[in-house]
Design a protein around this motif. Structure first.
Motif, PDB file in Angstrom:
ATOM      1  N   ASP A   1       0.835  -1.210   0.000  1.00  0.00           N
ATOM      2  CA  ASP A   1       0.000   0.000   0.000  1.00  0.00           C
ATOM      3  C   ASP A   1       0.868   1.257   0.000  1.00  0.00           C
ATOM      4  O   ASP A   1       0.565   2.224  -0.714  1.00  0.00           O
ATOM      5  CB  ASP A   1      -0.934   0.007   1.214  1.00  0.00           C
TER       6      ASP A   1
ATOM      7  N   HIS B   1       2.210   1.684  -3.425  1.00  0.00           N
ATOM      8  CA  HIS B   1       1.125   2.063  -4.334  1.00  0.00           C
ATOM      9  C   HIS B   1       0.852   3.567  -4.235  1.00  0.00           C
ATOM     10  O   HIS B   1       0.779   4.270  -5.258  1.00  0.00           O
ATOM     11  CB  HIS B   1      -0.118   1.250  -3.972  1.00  0.00           C
TER      12      HIS B   1
ATOM     13  N   GLU C   1       1.464   6.599  -7.041  1.00  0.00           N
ATOM     14  CA  GLU C   1       0.410   7.507  -7.517  1.00  0.00           C
ATOM     15  C   GLU C   1       0.889   8.956  -7.464  1.00  0.00           C
ATOM     16  O   GLU C   1       0.479   9.786  -8.277  1.00  0.00           O
ATOM     17  CB  GLU C   1      -0.864   7.364  -6.682  1.00  0.00           C
TER      18      GLU C   1
ATOM     19  N   ILE D   1      -6.190   1.225   1.280  1.00  0.00           N
ATOM     20  CA  ILE D   1      -5.911   1.642  -0.095  1.00  0.00           C
ATOM     21  C   ILE D   1      -7.002   2.581  -0.606  1.00  0.00           C
ATOM     22  O   ILE D   1      -6.717   3.514  -1.364  1.00  0.00           O
ATOM     23  CB  ILE D   1      -5.652   0.448  -1.039  1.00  0.00           C
TER      24      ILE D   1
ATOM     25  N   HIS E   1      -6.283   6.291  -1.955  1.00  0.00           N
ATOM     26  CA  HIS E   1      -6.804   6.846  -3.205  1.00  0.00           C
ATOM     27  C   HIS E   1      -7.529   8.172  -2.967  1.00  0.00           C
ATOM     28  O   HIS E   1      -7.438   9.091  -3.795  1.00  0.00           O
ATOM     29  CB  HIS E   1      -7.723   5.847  -3.899  1.00  0.00           C
TER      30      HIS E   1
END
Length: 188
Positions: A55, A58, A62, A173, A177
């Protein structure tokens, strides 16, 4: 659809509803933390173990790549990816120092450290929060269960109301986001 699949989906839905009902204000505060960090030209550093490491990576990706908008790359650094640093620090100082040593090397006042631990008790994440405080780095925790020892170490600890690791990670997650959406909204 078989019962196992339906039960997993329902369990996810129930956890999501709890997040919607209880964590909106905390998530909004976290969005302000990350956007003010980016606006001030500072870095976002992230860490976690296992699925939480994924995570962290990730979310960092981003930021450095893009989330939805095609915008400039932003300084998001996952402290989980440098195997030489991880293994040398673990060997020389102990695994509980793999993130704190890297924070001491890279973090500066005004940066944001996001530590992710489903239990809230991961020793390496706790040590990183302690180092971040000494470095005057803002701290955001993503945890679950009762928040664990992270409760006393973070400026904000977002505690997913579940004791099931998979559900906690799914919400982490999602929250990541949402943070990336807030960052994207800084750019035209």
């Amino acid at each position: 659809m078989n019962n196992k699949i339906l039960n997993e989906l329902k369990d996810h839905q129930e956890t999501l509803q709890c997040v919607i009902d209880t964590l909106g204000d905390d998530i909004a505060t976290a969005c302000e933390m990350i956007t003010s960090t980016i606006k001030n030209g500072s870095k976002v550093l992230l860490a976690g173990n296992g699925g939480s490491a994924a995570d962290a990576q990730h979310i960092a990706a981003e930021l450095t790549g893009r989330y939805v908008k095609d915008r400039q790359p932003l300084p998001g650094i996952a402290l989980t990816v440098d195997t030489s640093a991880l293994t040398s620090i673990a060997n020389d100082y102990g695994y509980e120092h793999v993130f704190s040593r890297q924070l001491e090397a890279f973090a500066r006042p005004g940066d944001l450290f996001i530590g992710i631990s489903t239990s809230g008790n991961s020793p390496g994440i706790l040590a990183a929060f302690e180092s971040a405080k000494k470095l005057e780095v803002k701290t955001l925790g993503l945890s679950g269960r009762n928040g664990g020892k992270m409760n006393g170490l973070c400026d904000l600890n977002i505690i997913v109301p579940s004791s099931i690791t998979a559900r906690i990670q799914e919400m982490h997650i999602l929250i990541g986001h949402i943070l990336c959406t807030a960052v994207d909204d800084l750019f035209d």
